[in-house]
Design a protein around this motif. Structure first.
Motif, PDB file in Angstrom:
ATOM      1  N   ASP A  94       0.768  -1.296   0.083  1.00 33.17           N
ATOM      2  CA  ASP A  94      -0.194   0.349   0.120  1.00 33.17           C
ATOM      3  C   ASP A  94       0.406   1.153  -0.432  1.00 33.17           C
ATOM      4  OD1 ASP A  94       0.662  -0.274   2.578  1.00 33.17           O
ATOM      5  OD2 ASP A  94      -0.959  -0.271   3.675  1.00 33.17           O
ATOM      6  N   LYS A  95       1.933   1.181  -0.596  1.00 37.00           N
ATOM      7  CA  LYS A  95       2.538   2.522  -0.714  1.00 37.00           C
ATOM      8  C   LYS A  95       2.894   2.980  -2.615  1.00 37.00           C
ATOM      9  CE  LYS A  95       6.131   0.760   2.701  1.00 37.00           C
ATOM     10  NZ  LYS A  95       5.593  -0.468   2.418  1.00 37.00           N
ATOM     11  N   ILE A  96       2.587   4.601  -1.839  1.00 35.34           N
ATOM     12  CA  ILE A  96       2.894   5.236  -3.422  1.00 35.34           C
ATOM     13  C   ILE A  96       4.354   5.270  -3.706  1.00 35.34           C
ATOM     14  CG2 ILE A  96       2.016   7.715  -4.688  1.00 35.34           C
ATOM     15  CD1 ILE A  96      -0.023   7.638  -3.043  1.00 35.34           C
ATOM     16  N   LEU A  97       4.718   4.880  -4.164  1.00 36.56           N
ATOM     17  CA  LEU A  97       6.869   4.778  -4.527  1.00 36.56           C
ATOM     18  C   LEU A  97       6.905   6.285  -5.176  1.00 36.56           C
ATOM     19  CD1 LEU A  97       6.650   0.938  -5.981  1.00 36.56           C
ATOM     20  CD2 LEU A  97       6.915   1.927  -3.907  1.00 36.56           C
ATOM     21  N   GLU A  98       5.932   6.649  -6.509  1.00 31.56           N
ATOM     22  CA  GLU A  98       7.196   7.908  -6.813  1.00 31.56           C
ATOM     23  C   GLU A  98       6.004   9.023  -7.440  1.00 31.56           C
ATOM     24  OE1 GLU A  98       9.678   9.213 -10.854  1.00 31.56           O
ATOM     25  OE2 GLU A  98       9.564   6.745 -10.237  1.00 31.56           O
ATOM     26  N   ILE A  99       5.838  10.232  -7.453  1.00 30.96           N
ATOM     27  CA  ILE A  99       5.016  10.828  -8.250  1.00 30.96           C
ATOM     28  C   ILE A  99       6.161  11.676  -8.677  1.00 30.96           C
ATOM     29  CG2 ILE A  99       3.166  12.990  -7.948  1.00 30.96           C
ATOM     30  CD1 ILE A  99       2.468  11.968  -5.281  1.00 30.96           C
ATOM     31  N   ASN A 114      -8.236   4.013  -3.673  1.00 30.91           N
ATOM     32  CA  ASN A 114      -8.177   5.198  -4.556  1.00 30.91           C
ATOM     33  C   ASN A 114      -8.137   6.397  -4.051  1.00 30.91           C
ATOM     34  OD1 ASN A 114      -9.156   6.981  -6.133  1.00 30.91           O
ATOM     35  ND2 ASN A 114      -9.530   5.465  -7.852  1.00 30.91           N
ATOM     36  N   ALA A 115      -8.321   7.132  -3.200  1.00 29.70           N
ATOM     37  CA  ALA A 115      -8.817   7.587  -2.460  1.00 29.70           C
ATOM     38  C   ALA A 115      -7.811   8.310  -2.046  1.00 29.70           C
ATOM     39  CB  ALA A 115     -10.234   8.356  -1.318  1.00 29.70           C
ATOM     40  N   VAL A 116      -6.907   7.263  -1.669  1.00 25.79           N
ATOM     41  CA  VAL A 116      -5.572   8.291  -0.453  1.00 25.79           C
ATOM     42  C   VAL A 116      -4.988   7.997  -2.369  1.00 25.79           C
ATOM     43  CG1 VAL A 116      -3.664   6.952   0.175  1.00 25.79           C
ATOM     44  CG2 VAL A 116      -5.870   6.262   1.303  1.00 25.79           C
ATOM     45  N   LEU A 117      -4.735   7.734  -3.017  1.00 23.45           N
ATOM     46  CA  LEU A 117      -3.865   8.300  -4.244  1.00 23.45           C
ATOM     47  C   LEU A 117      -4.251   9.977  -5.138  1.00 23.45           C
ATOM     48  CD1 LEU A 117      -1.835   5.885  -6.931  1.00 23.45           C
ATOM     49  CD2 LEU A 117      -3.717   7.862  -8.023  1.00 23.45           C
ATOM     50  N   SER A 118      -5.505   9.285  -4.988  1.00 19.38           N
ATOM     51  CA  SER A 118      -5.799  10.882  -5.748  1.00 19.38           C
ATOM     52  C   SER A 118      -5.630  12.092  -4.577  1.00 19.38           C
ATOM     53  CB  SER A 118      -7.469  10.691  -5.608  1.00 19.38           C
ATOM     54  OG  SER A 118      -7.824   9.941  -6.906  1.00 19.38           O
ATOM     55  N   ARG A 119      -5.302  11.785  -3.535  1.00 25.38           N
ATOM     56  CA  ARG A 119      -5.357  12.977  -2.362  1.00 25.38           C
ATOM     57  C   ARG A 119      -4.150  13.417  -2.429  1.00 25.38           C
ATOM     58  NH1 ARG A 119      -9.626  10.288   1.715  1.00 25.38           N
ATOM     59  NH2 ARG A 119     -11.022  11.594   0.854  1.00 25.38           N
ATOM     60  N   ALA A 120      -3.354  12.128  -2.480  1.00 22.22           N
ATOM     61  CA  ALA A 120      -1.653  12.279  -2.762  1.00 22.22           C
ATOM     62  C   ALA A 120      -1.318  13.093  -3.442  1.00 22.22           C
ATOM     63  CB  ALA A 120      -1.126  10.893  -2.516  1.00 22.22           C
ATOM     64  N   VAL A 121      -1.910  13.006  -5.250  1.00 18.77           N
ATOM     65  CA  VAL A 121      -1.125  13.122  -6.598  1.00 18.77           C
ATOM     66  C   VAL A 121      -1.668  15.433  -6.226  1.00 18.77           C
ATOM     67  CG1 VAL A 121      -0.987  11.667  -7.615  1.00 18.77           C
ATOM     68  CG2 VAL A 121      -3.108  12.925  -7.783  1.00 18.77           C
ATOM     69  N   TYR A 128      -6.169  11.923 -10.633  1.00 20.15           N
ATOM     70  CA  TYR A 128      -6.085  10.971 -11.180  1.00 20.15           C
ATOM     71  C   TYR A 128      -7.685  10.643 -10.738  1.00 20.15           C
ATOM     72  CZ  TYR A 128      -5.977   5.804 -11.626  1.00 20.15           C
ATOM     73  OH  TYR A 128      -6.605   4.682 -12.354  1.00 20.15           O
ATOM     74  N   PRO A 129      -8.445  11.030 -12.513  1.00 20.76           N
ATOM     75  CA  PRO A 129     -10.001  11.003 -13.226  1.00 20.76           C
ATOM     76  C   PRO A 129     -10.105   9.326 -12.224  1.00 20.76           C
ATOM     77  CG  PRO A 129      -8.371  12.373 -14.810  1.00 20.76           C
ATOM     78  CD  PRO A 129      -7.457  10.926 -13.567  1.00 20.76           C
ATOM     79  N   PRO A 130     -10.297   9.056 -12.377  1.00 21.97           N
ATOM     80  CA  PRO A 130     -11.094   7.014 -12.632  1.00 21.97           C
ATOM     81  C   PRO A 130     -11.534   7.794 -10.698  1.00 21.97           C
ATOM     82  CG  PRO A 130      -9.123   6.846 -13.658  1.00 21.97           C
ATOM     83  CD  PRO A 130      -8.814   8.003 -13.616  1.00 21.97           C
ATOM     84  N   ASP A 131     -12.027   7.355 -10.541  1.00 18.90           N
ATOM     85  CA  ASP A 131     -13.032   7.544  -8.781  1.00 18.90           C
ATOM     86  C   ASP A 131     -14.275   6.378  -8.341  1.00 18.90           C
ATOM     87  OD1 ASP A 131     -14.577   8.850 -10.801  1.00 18.90           O
ATOM     88  OD2 ASP A 131     -14.317  10.505  -9.106  1.00 18.90           O
ATOM     89  N   TRP A 135     -14.283   4.592  -3.702  1.00 17.89           N
ATOM     90  CA  TRP A 135     -12.787   4.833  -3.115  1.00 17.89           C
ATOM     91  C   TRP A 135     -11.789   4.870  -2.390  1.00 17.89           C
ATOM     92  CZ3 TRP A 135     -11.058  11.045  -4.045  1.00 17.89           C
ATOM     93  CH2 TRP A 135     -11.655  11.558  -3.375  1.00 17.89           C
ATOM     94  N   GLU A 136     -13.476   5.319  -1.170  1.00 18.85           N
ATOM     95  CA  GLU A 136     -12.632   5.499  -0.352  1.00 18.85           C
ATOM     96  C   GLU A 136     -12.074   3.942   0.502  1.00 18.85           C
ATOM     97  OE1 GLU A 136     -11.696   7.728   1.514  1.00 18.85           O
ATOM     98  OE2 GLU A 136     -13.600   9.527   1.595  1.00 18.85           O
ATOM     99  N   PHE A 137     -12.906   3.155   0.174  1.00 18.43           N
ATOM    100  CA  PHE A 137     -12.469   1.549   0.081  1.00 18.43           C
ATOM    101  C   PHE A 137     -12.231   0.479  -0.939  1.00 18.43           C
ATOM    102  CE2 PHE A 137     -17.367   2.104   0.405  1.00 18.43           C
ATOM    103  CZ  PHE A 137     -17.665   0.797  -0.399  1.00 18.43           C
ATOM    104  N   CYS A 138     -12.403   1.080  -2.319  1.00 14.78           N
ATOM    105  CA  CYS A 138     -11.492   0.421  -3.478  1.00 14.78           C
ATOM    106  C   CYS A 138      -9.964   0.504  -3.774  1.00 14.78           C
ATOM    107  CB  CYS A 138     -12.019   0.582  -4.163  1.00 14.78           C
ATOM    108  SG  CYS A 138     -12.181   2.576  -5.496  1.00 14.78           S
ATOM    109  N   SER A 139      -9.240  -0.719  -3.628  1.00 17.91           N
ATOM    110  CA  SER A 139      -7.829  -0.529  -3.933  1.00 17.91           C
ATOM    111  C   SER A 139      -7.682  -0.353  -5.527  1.00 17.91           C
ATOM    112  CB  SER A 139      -7.304  -1.321  -3.425  1.00 17.91           C
ATOM    113  OG  SER A 139      -7.109  -2.301  -3.978  1.00 17.91           O
ATOM    114  N   ILE A 140      -6.310   0.343  -5.762  1.00 14.20           N
ATOM    115  CA  ILE A 140      -5.850   0.920  -6.863  1.00 14.20           C
ATOM    116  C   ILE A 140      -5.985  -0.954  -7.979  1.00 14.20           C
ATOM    117  CG2 ILE A 140      -4.178   1.401  -8.951  1.00 14.20           C
ATOM    118  CD1 ILE A 140      -5.383   3.624  -7.634  1.00 14.20           C
ATOM    119  N   GLY A 141      -5.471  -1.536  -7.161  1.00 16.94           N
ATOM    120  CA  GLY A 141      -5.304  -3.184  -8.110  1.00 16.94           C
ATOM    121  C   GLY A 141      -6.807  -3.494  -8.370  1.00 16.94           C
TER     122      GLY A 141
END
Length: 457
Positions: A94-99, A114-121, A128-131, A135-141
């Motif tokens: 569950d790590k964001i490796l690079e922006i 999804n929400a964690v990644l969206s807020r980080a970017v 990051y548009p797909p939402d 999104w608060e409890f679904c994962s990017i994978g």
């Protein structure tokens, strides 16, 4: 099986292997109803790609099927365990490796929500548009595995439109890297798009490089109330025909509105049969003009009332209501959530047909969905303890898919096939396409190790 667990213990850290039966139970199901699930031998809580590689190799050598899982928020049974399988969970990766702000991409592990990644970017001025609504409890994978869409699809497209490259563990444990980090590139077959949407049947995604966009302008939001679902559908068709560039266009019927009011303690209007929520992120005068155009068209097509949110907080409240809809309907009973997408020109016909199915079968169906792209989520609500209701619910679920196909649509716009819709996939794509699916599966997974029995069997 004891030998397999012992081999896993030798190569994995203790915290990465779950054999306790009570803990294993929570890894049997995703959120789909009426999909069978078996008992896993064990669960691997992978922390890195090497853990996935080791687990896949050991399972393949032992002839044990592997079921990959993310947040288990899926709605098709694709993440359900099968009897005697090894579950490989990516939730701890569950790590964001690079922006990268110049080339506009993010490199992420699959377990990031999804929400964690969206807020980080967003903190870097990017978007990051797909939402998905979850999104608060679904994962990017999971989003990648089902090619998820979401509320912003009408303007920005779906997950596959933002995938630059992937790291994927194949059925024999080899690591495949697909794609590139450049804006353009057509070297070889597009293996990235082959993996996206394959629901863990062709490989296990352990890293993704996703394209980003510049931050959008602050959106303007409005709601329109209608006295029937059909008039709301007709208004949607005219909104699309007008060419107005909306970033969001959603619909909720009275059943859904009342469920959200009860669940979230909101005060959404219940006097209308349907509510449209529209949003424009064009900014400034352009955004105001977009919203004014939508309001005018809605009034022309019978809207009882059009209300523009006075400030961004009110707009966010409307989106919160829409995002909560499926969970709210869950509070009313057992649910079977459809995911039919029809041509937008046939949306009014589809809404009317679903209402008729509800009447004919005397079963509650909450109608909601992404009106801007024709992707609807009619949700059948029933008492699972009542055999007659359960039978009528299944009949309604199937009838909705049948109507969707008759109107030129598809049985799934974003939730995937999983176990829930395997038979209907054959109905939609036909025997030749099914044979091609099986040939691709056999080429990449000749021993049928990865998520067998999902998508095509």
């Amino acid at each position: 099986m004891n030998d397999l667990v012992e081999r896993l213990r030798q190569v994995l850290p203790p915290e990465a292997l779950v054999t306790d039966q009570d803990r294993i139970q929570s890894y049997r199901y995703d959120r789909a109803m009426f999909c069978p699930a078996g008992e896993p031998i064990a669960v691997v809580l992978a922390r890195e790609t090497a853990h996935v590689v080791a687990a896949v190799k050991i399972a393949a050598d032992a002839g044990v099927p592997v079921v990959p899982q993310g947040a288990r928020s899926g709605l098709s049974g694709a993440a359900n365990a099968i009897e005697g399988c090894l579950v490989i969970s990516l939730e701890k990766m569950d790590k964001i490796l690079e922006i990268e702000t110049v080339d506009r991409y993010v490199v992420t592990q699959p377990g990031v929500f999804n929400a964690v990644l969206s807020r980080a970017v967003a903190e870097q001025g990017l978007f990051y548009p797909p939402d998905p609504s979850s999104w608060e409890f679904c994962s990017i994978g999971g989003n990648l595995s089902t090619n998820s869409g979401g509320l912003c699809c009408v303007k920005y497209g779906v997950t596959t439109d933002y995938v630059l490259g992937l790291e994927v563990v194949l059925a024999d444990g080899q690591v495949l890297r697909t794609g590139r980090r450049t804006v353009k590139g057509v070297a070889g077959y597009d293996l990235t798009k082959l993996i996206v949407g394959s629901e863990g049947t062709l490989g296990i995604i352990t890293e993704a490089t996703l394209a980003l966009r510049p931050e959008a302008a602050r959106p303007r939001t409005m709601a329109a109330l209608f006295d029937s679902g059909r008039t709301a559908g007709e208004a949607i068709v005219e909104i699309i025909r007008s060419g107005v560039s909306l970033s969001l266009l959603e619909i909720m019927d009275r059943t859904t509105i009342m469920a959200v009011n009860s669940y979230k303690r909101m005060d959404l209007p219940t006097e209308a049969a349907a509510m449209l929520i529209a949003q424009s992120d064009a900014g400034g005068e352009a955004g105001a003009a977009d919203v004014a155009t939508v309001a005018k068209l809605c009034r022309q097509y019978g809207a009882i009332e059009c209300i523009e949110a006075d400030d961004p907080a009110e707009g966010e409240l409307l989106l919160e209501a829409r995002r909560a809809a499926l969970v709210a309907l869950d509070q009313l009973g057992t649910t079977m959530i459809d995911d039919v997408c029809v041509p937008r020109s046939r949306l009014a016909d589809f809404i009317s047909a679903v209402e008729q199915i509800s009447l004919d079968l005397d079963i509650t169906i909450g109608v909601l969905g992404h009106a801007g792209d024709g992707n609807m989520h009619p949700t059948v609500v029933f008492d699972a303890e009542d055999p007659d209701q359960a039978a009528r619910a299944q009949a309604a679920f199937d009838k909705v898919m049948e109507v969707g196909l008759e109107l030129g649509g598809t049985i799934t716009g974003e939730h995937g096939i999983g176990m829930l819709k395997r038979d209907w996939l054959v109905e939609e794509i036909g025997p030749v396409a099914v044979s091609v699916h099986r040939a691709i599966k056999a080429a990449l997974d000749p021993k049928n190790v990865l998520n067998p029995g999902k998508v095509v069997s």
